[in-house]
Design a protein around this motif. Structure first.
Motif, PDB file in Angstrom:
ATOM      1  N   THR A  76     -39.261  -2.657   3.400  1.00 53.06           N
ATOM      2  CA  THR A  76     -39.902  -2.019   4.797  1.00 53.06           C
ATOM      3  C   THR A  76     -40.358  -3.249   5.658  1.00 53.06           C
ATOM      4  O   THR A  76     -39.998  -3.489   6.771  1.00 53.06           O
ATOM      5  CB  THR A  76     -41.227  -1.269   4.293  1.00 53.06           C
ATOM      6  N   ILE A  77     -41.035  -4.290   5.077  1.00 55.54           N
ATOM      7  CA  ILE A  77     -41.534  -5.434   5.494  1.00 55.54           C
ATOM      8  C   ILE A  77     -40.479  -6.219   6.172  1.00 55.54           C
ATOM      9  O   ILE A  77     -40.572  -6.559   7.445  1.00 55.54           O
ATOM     10  CB  ILE A  77     -42.385  -6.349   4.837  1.00 55.54           C
ATOM     11  N   SER A  78     -39.349  -6.413   5.561  1.00 59.25           N
ATOM     12  CA  SER A  78     -38.465  -7.176   5.964  1.00 59.25           C
ATOM     13  C   SER A  78     -37.760  -6.498   7.314  1.00 59.25           C
ATOM     14  O   SER A  78     -37.131  -6.999   8.156  1.00 59.25           O
ATOM     15  CB  SER A  78     -37.303  -7.648   4.920  1.00 59.25           C
ATOM     16  N   GLU A  79     -37.395  -5.215   7.271  1.00 55.65           N
ATOM     17  CA  GLU A  79     -36.801  -4.668   8.440  1.00 55.65           C
ATOM     18  C   GLU A  79     -38.056  -4.675   9.618  1.00 55.65           C
ATOM     19  O   GLU A  79     -37.327  -4.821  10.663  1.00 55.65           O
ATOM     20  CB  GLU A  79     -36.814  -3.155   8.101  1.00 55.65           C
ATOM     21  N   ARG A  80     -38.963  -4.580   9.573  1.00 56.80           N
ATOM     22  CA  ARG A  80     -39.903  -4.463  10.624  1.00 56.80           C
ATOM     23  C   ARG A  80     -40.311  -5.738  11.233  1.00 56.80           C
ATOM     24  O   ARG A  80     -40.663  -6.022  12.212  1.00 56.80           O
ATOM     25  CB  ARG A  80     -41.198  -3.771  10.143  1.00 56.80           C
ATOM     26  N   THR A  81     -40.181  -6.851  10.396  1.00 54.35           N
ATOM     27  CA  THR A  81     -40.552  -8.214  10.909  1.00 54.35           C
ATOM     28  C   THR A  81     -39.066  -8.849  10.985  1.00 54.35           C
ATOM     29  O   THR A  81     -39.274 -10.046  11.310  1.00 54.35           O
ATOM     30  CB  THR A  81     -41.211  -9.085   9.682  1.00 54.35           C
ATOM     31  N   SER A  90     -51.642   0.335   1.411  1.00 56.77           N
ATOM     32  CA  SER A  90     -50.347   0.262   1.505  1.00 56.77           C
ATOM     33  C   SER A  90     -49.959  -0.530   2.895  1.00 56.77           C
ATOM     34  O   SER A  90     -50.872  -1.396   3.339  1.00 56.77           O
ATOM     35  CB  SER A  90     -49.580   1.615   1.312  1.00 56.77           C
ATOM     36  N   LEU A  91     -48.900  -0.337   3.429  1.00 54.61           N
ATOM     37  CA  LEU A  91     -48.453  -0.695   4.493  1.00 54.61           C
ATOM     38  C   LEU A  91     -49.305  -0.251   5.967  1.00 54.61           C
ATOM     39  O   LEU A  91     -48.877   1.103   6.003  1.00 54.61           O
ATOM     40  CB  LEU A  91     -46.988  -0.810   4.799  1.00 54.61           C
ATOM     41  N   THR A  92     -49.652  -0.884   6.691  1.00 55.71           N
ATOM     42  CA  THR A  92     -50.352  -0.478   7.813  1.00 55.71           C
ATOM     43  C   THR A  92     -49.841  -1.355   8.918  1.00 55.71           C
ATOM     44  O   THR A  92     -49.197  -2.302   9.034  1.00 55.71           O
ATOM     45  CB  THR A  92     -51.917  -0.591   7.880  1.00 55.71           C
ATOM     46  N   PRO A  93     -49.845  -0.902  10.327  1.00 52.05           N
ATOM     47  CA  PRO A  93     -49.250  -1.624  11.337  1.00 52.05           C
ATOM     48  C   PRO A  93     -50.171  -3.157  11.500  1.00 52.05           C
ATOM     49  O   PRO A  93     -49.699  -4.014  11.766  1.00 52.05           O
ATOM     50  CB  PRO A  93     -49.678  -0.883  12.620  1.00 52.05           C
ATOM     51  N   GLU A  94     -51.452  -3.138  10.919  1.00 55.21           N
ATOM     52  CA  GLU A  94     -52.111  -4.250  11.036  1.00 55.21           C
ATOM     53  C   GLU A  94     -51.380  -5.530   9.703  1.00 55.21           C
ATOM     54  O   GLU A  94     -51.509  -6.484  10.195  1.00 55.21           O
ATOM     55  CB  GLU A  94     -53.602  -4.298  10.472  1.00 55.21           C
ATOM     56  N   ILE A 132     -48.298  -5.253   8.933  1.00 56.23           N
ATOM     57  CA  ILE A 132     -46.997  -5.753   9.451  1.00 56.23           C
ATOM     58  C   ILE A 132     -47.162  -6.910  10.411  1.00 56.23           C
ATOM     59  O   ILE A 132     -46.718  -7.743  10.519  1.00 56.23           O
ATOM     60  CB  ILE A 132     -46.212  -4.804  10.211  1.00 56.23           C
ATOM     61  N   THR A 133     -48.239  -6.846  11.405  1.00 58.37           N
ATOM     62  CA  THR A 133     -48.682  -7.785  12.466  1.00 58.37           C
ATOM     63  C   THR A 133     -49.010  -9.124  11.626  1.00 58.37           C
ATOM     64  O   THR A 133     -48.554 -10.064  12.267  1.00 58.37           O
ATOM     65  CB  THR A 133     -49.749  -7.149  13.274  1.00 58.37           C
ATOM     66  N   SER A 134     -50.045  -8.714  10.854  1.00 59.92           N
ATOM     67  CA  SER A 134     -50.377 -10.253   9.984  1.00 59.92           C
ATOM     68  C   SER A 134     -49.281 -10.994   9.507  1.00 59.92           C
ATOM     69  O   SER A 134     -48.990 -12.257   9.628  1.00 59.92           O
ATOM     70  CB  SER A 134     -51.255  -9.817   9.041  1.00 59.92           C
ATOM     71  N   VAL A 135     -48.148 -10.179   8.687  1.00 63.42           N
ATOM     72  CA  VAL A 135     -46.960 -10.880   8.169  1.00 63.42           C
ATOM     73  C   VAL A 135     -46.303 -11.415   9.239  1.00 63.42           C
ATOM     74  O   VAL A 135     -45.567 -12.650   9.222  1.00 63.42           O
ATOM     75  CB  VAL A 135     -46.352  -9.732   7.241  1.00 63.42           C
ATOM     76  N   ASP A 136     -46.184 -10.649  10.372  1.00 62.18           N
ATOM     77  CA  ASP A 136     -45.169 -11.236  11.556  1.00 62.18           C
ATOM     78  C   ASP A 136     -45.553 -12.708  11.996  1.00 62.18           C
ATOM     79  O   ASP A 136     -45.060 -13.448  12.326  1.00 62.18           O
ATOM     80  CB  ASP A 136     -45.183 -10.208  12.646  1.00 62.18           C
TER      81      ASP A 136
END
Length: 96
Positions: free
Chosen positions: A64-69, A27-31, A33-37
């Motif tokens: 979640t992705i949209s909030e974090r990025t 699922s969603l890992t910090p890695e 999120i970093t890749s998407v960013d």
């Protein structure tokens, strides 16, 4: 905030686009999120694919992705998410 005309325009640009990031059973890992960013910074508009073995709901992952990025969800279709975030020097000119 994108209006419906802008969403439609952005979504039309993704017809031939391949997913940049695939999300699997971890699922969603910090890695991820970093890749998407990083992908959003480089391209502004990306497609993310959720694999069948991912235990989470696609819409919740998109939020979640949209909030974090700090990006916007353009559209969710099945297991694909289209995200947009304007760069400091925008490459994509959005209609009004």
């Amino acid at each position: 905030m994108l209006n419906s005309k802008q969403r439609k325009y952005l979504y039309s640009m993704t017809n031939d686009m391949q997913p940049v990031v695939n999300i699997g059973k971890s699922s969603l890992t910090p890695e991820i999120i970093t890749s998407v960013d990083e992908a959003l910074e480089a391209r502004e508009l990306i497609k993310v694919s959720i694999l069948k073995n991912c235990p989470d709901v696609t819409s919740q992952i998109a939020i979640t992705i949209s909030e974090r990025t700090h990006s916007e969800v353009v559209r969710i279709i099945g297991k694909k998410i289209v995200l947009y975030r304007a760069a400091k020097k925008p490459k994509i000119q959005l209609p009004d």
